[in-house]
Design a protein around this motif. Structure first.
Motif, short mmCIF file in Angstrom:
data_model
loop_
_atom_site.label_atom_id
_atom_site.label_comp_id
_atom_site.label_asym_id
_atom_site.label_seq_id
_atom_site.Cartn_x
_atom_site.Cartn_y
_atom_site.Cartn_z
N GLU A 7 0.81 -1.22 0.00
CA GLU A 7 0.00 0.00 0.00
C GLU A 7 0.84 1.27 0.00
O GLU A 7 0.34 2.35 -0.33
CB GLU A 7 -0.92 0.00 1.23
CG GLU A 7 -0.17 0.00 2.55
CD GLU A 7 -1.07 -0.13 3.76
OE1 GLU A 7 -2.30 -0.08 3.58
OE2 GLU A 7 -0.54 -0.27 4.89
N LEU A 12 0.27 3.77 -7.56
CA LEU A 12 -0.07 2.44 -8.05
C LEU A 12 -1.13 2.52 -9.15
O LEU A 12 -1.00 1.90 -10.21
CB LEU A 12 -0.57 1.57 -6.90
CG LEU A 12 0.50 1.01 -5.95
CD1 LEU A 12 -0.14 0.41 -4.72
CD2 LEU A 12 1.35 -0.04 -6.67
N GLU A 13 -2.20 3.26 -8.88
CA GLU A 13 -3.28 3.36 -9.87
C GLU A 13 -2.79 4.04 -11.14
O GLU A 13 -3.14 3.63 -12.25
CB GLU A 13 -4.47 4.11 -9.27
CG GLU A 13 -5.21 3.37 -8.17
CD GLU A 13 -5.98 2.16 -8.70
OE1 GLU A 13 -6.18 2.08 -9.93
OE2 GLU A 13 -6.34 1.30 -7.89
N SER A 14 -2.00 5.09 -10.98
CA SER A 14 -1.54 5.85 -12.14
C SER A 14 -0.72 4.98 -13.09
O SER A 14 -0.87 5.06 -14.31
CB SER A 14 -0.71 7.05 -11.69
OG SER A 14 -1.48 7.93 -10.90
N GLY A 17 -3.01 0.85 -13.03
CA GLY A 17 -4.46 0.72 -13.02
C GLY A 17 -5.05 0.15 -14.29
O GLY A 17 -6.09 -0.53 -14.24
N ASP A 18 -4.41 0.40 -15.44
CA ASP A 18 -4.96 -0.12 -16.69
C ASP A 18 -4.32 -1.46 -17.09
O ASP A 18 -4.59 -1.98 -18.18
CB ASP A 18 -4.80 0.89 -17.82
CG ASP A 18 -3.38 1.35 -18.02
OD1 ASP A 18 -2.49 0.87 -17.28
OD2 ASP A 18 -3.14 2.20 -18.91
N GLU A 21 -6.38 -5.39 -11.93
CA GLU A 21 -7.01 -5.00 -10.67
C GLU A 21 -5.94 -4.91 -9.60
O GLU A 21 -5.08 -5.80 -9.49
CB GLU A 21 -8.06 -6.04 -10.28
CG GLU A 21 -8.69 -5.81 -8.92
CD GLU A 21 -9.50 -7.00 -8.43
OE1 GLU A 21 -9.89 -7.00 -7.25
OE2 GLU A 21 -9.70 -7.95 -9.23
N ILE A 22 -5.97 -3.86 -8.79
CA ILE A 22 -4.95 -3.66 -7.76
C ILE A 22 -5.55 -3.94 -6.38
O ILE A 22 -6.59 -3.39 -6.02
CB ILE A 22 -4.39 -2.22 -7.80
CG1 ILE A 22 -3.69 -1.98 -9.14
CG2 ILE A 22 -3.42 -2.00 -6.64
CD1 ILE A 22 -3.27 -0.54 -9.35
N ARG A 24 -4.39 -3.59 -2.53
CA ARG A 24 -3.38 -3.03 -1.65
C ARG A 24 -3.29 -3.84 -0.35
O ARG A 24 -4.32 -4.19 0.23
CB ARG A 24 -3.70 -1.57 -1.32
CG ARG A 24 -3.69 -0.65 -2.55
CD ARG A 24 -4.23 0.73 -2.19
NE ARG A 24 -4.27 1.59 -3.35
CZ ARG A 24 -3.29 2.42 -3.71
NH1 ARG A 24 -2.20 2.50 -2.96
NH2 ARG A 24 -3.39 3.17 -4.78
N TYR A 273 7.26 -0.55 -13.21
CA TYR A 273 6.23 -0.49 -14.27
C TYR A 273 6.84 -0.81 -15.64
O TYR A 273 6.29 -1.60 -16.42
CB TYR A 273 5.59 0.90 -14.27
CG TYR A 273 4.89 1.26 -15.56
CD1 TYR A 273 3.64 0.73 -15.88
CD2 TYR A 273 5.48 2.14 -16.47
CE1 TYR A 273 3.00 1.06 -17.08
CE2 TYR A 273 4.85 2.47 -17.66
CZ TYR A 273 3.62 1.92 -17.96
OH TYR A 273 2.99 2.26 -19.14
#
Length: 384
Positions: A7, A12-14, A17-18, A21-22, A24, A273
């Motif tokens: 977490e 993380l989402e940025s 996210g695509d 599914e994340i 935390r 990433y």
């Protein structure tokens, strides 16, 4: 695709996210049940990644948003065909600025008009140590590098390195080695009674690498003796359950945050990433610069009357002053038992935004080329 992630990894989402599914999770104490159905696991240094955690899960890629890998059984991952990536060098600038800020405070304590008169021994010349040495040399410090594995591997550059004994003779000694327990040059408890006995009260010892490189019990004994060195610790044995008495007795104590600049954290996320995209055969579409916010302090100005050393250290201190982190850690060490360990982790989890020198533009009016070069060495943006 399910991505299980610590977490405390930023953005993380940025970044992810695509991709999937994340989910935390808390990194310390992560269990196999929590990663059982994960395809991707993203961790920091507080999570032990090995057979015990991953055997029988469907994880096929592990990324650690850290420069170190001693918390990951890389050989086992390779045997299982599980992809792996770390983020070497992601926070090298952040750790270098931490060390420079500590040296600046030490120079203040010694009432030195020119901090570059201090000699600096850098033990460990990987990404962090090399970056620190590069900056120090551009600032005209006398720098001595100690890295026996590199010295052996690079005989053509052997004269660039010195022995540990020679670095321990410097005014400042700073450690940036990985933690190793085997091989020709193990670093576990590399600094113990014998080495500490050689240091005096005129010297500064900094550890912003791995806590176990210095024998904590030996350090406690040395600090109780006359003529003990000045000690600044950012890393500790037995984290998060660190020794409160040792915190009391060192000059500067911080909670393993030397590399915690926003830039360093985000670069770590970006590097993992990029590695995951390569592993999955996806295009790399995102860069850290897209997500960095405007800094709270964006400009400083100095006139032709500025004294070089004072101006440089004033700007550095405006970006980061380790005494604030020292006060926070000493405050939570007053907690009882397990609460201290929880508080240590909480200081790291809730660490305030800290920006690197590169986020600050320095306006110089009628300044010398020497001052300009020294500001550039620290990574500041200049407007002349």
């Amino acid at each position: 695709m399910l991505i299980v992630a610590d977490e405390n990894i930023p953005l993380l989402e940025s970044f992810f996210g695509d991709i999937g599914e994340i989910r935390r999770v808390k990194g310390r104490g992560l269990t196999r049940n929590e990663v059982q159905d994960a395809d991707i696991l993203l961790v920091r240094s507080v999570t032990r990644v090995n057979r015990d955690l991953l055997e029988g899960t469907r994880v096929r890629f592990v990324g650690t948003a850290t420069i170190g890998t001693d918390h990951v059984d890389v050989d086992w991952l390779t045997e299982q065909g599980i992809g792996f990536s770390a983020a070497p060098g992601c926070n090298a600038g952040s750790v270098a600025e931490y060390v420079l800020a500590v040296i600046s405070l030490f120079a203040d304590q010694r009432d030195l008009c020119d901090w570059s008169t201090l000699s600096v021994g850098v033990v460990g010349a990987g990404n962090v140590g090399s970056e620190l040495a590069r900056i120090l040399e551009r600032l005209d410090f006398d720098v001595k590098l100690c890295d026996p594995p590199r010295q052996d591997a690079e005989p053509e550059n052997a004269d660039e390195f010195v022995s540990l004994a020679e670095t321990l003779a410097c005014d400042v000694v700073t450690f940036h080695t990985p933690l190793t327990r085997a091989g020709d040059y193990p670093t576990h408890h590399m600094i113990s009674d014998q080495q500490l006995a050689e240091l005096t009260s005129d010297q500064l010892l900094i550890n912003a690498g791995r806590g176990e490189v210095i024998d904590g019990a030996a350090l406690a004994r040395r600090l109780a003796q006359p003529d003990a060195p000045v000690v600044a610790l950012d890393v500790w044995e037995n984290e998060p359950a660190i020794d409160p008495d040792l915190v009391d007795n060192v000059w500067l104590a911080t909670p393993h945050i030397a590399g915690y600049s926003l830039e360093g954290k985000v670069q770590g996320t970006e590097m993992v990433y990029q590695a995951l995209c390569r592993f999955l055969g996806l295009p790399v579409r995102k860069k850290a610069g897209q997500f960095l916010p405007e800094p709270a302090l964006s400009n400083m100005s100095f006139t032709r009357n500025a004294v070089e050393d004072e101006a440089l250290r004033l700007a550095l201190g405006a970006c980061y002053d380790p005494r604030k982190d020292d006060l926070r850690l000493r405050r939570v060490m007053k907690e009882e038992g397990e609460k201290r360990a929880e508080a240590f982790d909480r200081l790291r989890r809730d660490y305030p935004v800290r920006r690197e020198c590169s986020s600050l533009k320095i306006h110089l009016k009628g300044s010398s080329k020497s001052l300009q070069d020294r500001f550039r060495a620290l990574g500041f943006k200049l407007k002349i």
